[in-house]
Scaffold this motif. Structure first.
Motif: not given
Length: 197
Positions: A47, A82-87, A89-90
């Protein structure tokens, strides 16, 4: 505390007729990989590898110089929502701040780190280093899973928790962790959470 490729110097300056001897506490292995190459070949950093590529930090971690990478493992990334990680990473800016918060400006072997030391990161923030028994701690947590992986341009310590700087958090995440956490409940009840996220 003096180290030689993360081996601790035990006794220095034994003079001989044909030179000088310094006694160290372990055998020094050959080091051929850069920090970037370690990231690319280590399965537990998959990751992190993707995050480094997305933030264009490859060239820094391949470059000459001396850095310490506190490398979050796959497990570390999985621990955050997951929501925090995606935010993160985006968001290129938040991602770069996050990664720079895991890179120290100099090479620091575990043997040379003493309790109470404050180290500056590339992001300009600081991390507090201490110890709990024989374990190293970062910001009070014993999260270093593997230490002193040597590279040609520094050293890597694997950490099993993500160190998220304030600059990579939303207002809502910051408020939840602070003395105004009660206020965030009022925002939630009023249906205004989106303004803080």
């Amino acid at each position: 505390i003096v180290t030689v490729n993360c081996a601790r110097l035990l006794k220095a300056d034994h003079h001989a007729t044909n030179g000088v001897v310094h006694v160290i506490d372990k055998v020094i292995a050959t080091t051929t990989n850069t920090i970037q190459q370690i990231i690319e070949t280590e399965d537990s950093l998959e990751t992190l590898r993707a995050a480094v590529a997305a933030s264009d930090l490859n060239s820094l971690l391949e470059s000459e110089g001396q850095y310490t990478l506190l490398a979050p493992t796959n497990e570390a990334f999985e621990k955050i929502p997951r929501e925090t990680l995606n935010r993160i990473l985006g968001d290129p800016e938040a991602l770069r701040d996050l990664l720079n918060h895991h890179i120290l400006k100099s090479a620091m072997c575990a043997e040379a780190i003493i309790a109470g030391l404050t180290m500056e990161t590339l992001e300009g923030t600081t991390l507090d280093v201490g110890c709990s028994g024989e374990e190293l701690t970062l910001n009070g947590k014993p999260i270093i899973a593997n230490k002193d992986v040597l590279a040609t341009n520094g050293v890597v310590h694997f950490v099993n928790e993500l160190l998220i700087p304030d600059s990579a958090k939303t207002l809502f995440e910051l408020a939840q962790e602070s003395e105004v956490s009660k206020s965030t409940d009022f925002f939630r009840q009023a249906g205004l959470t989106s303004h803080l996220t």
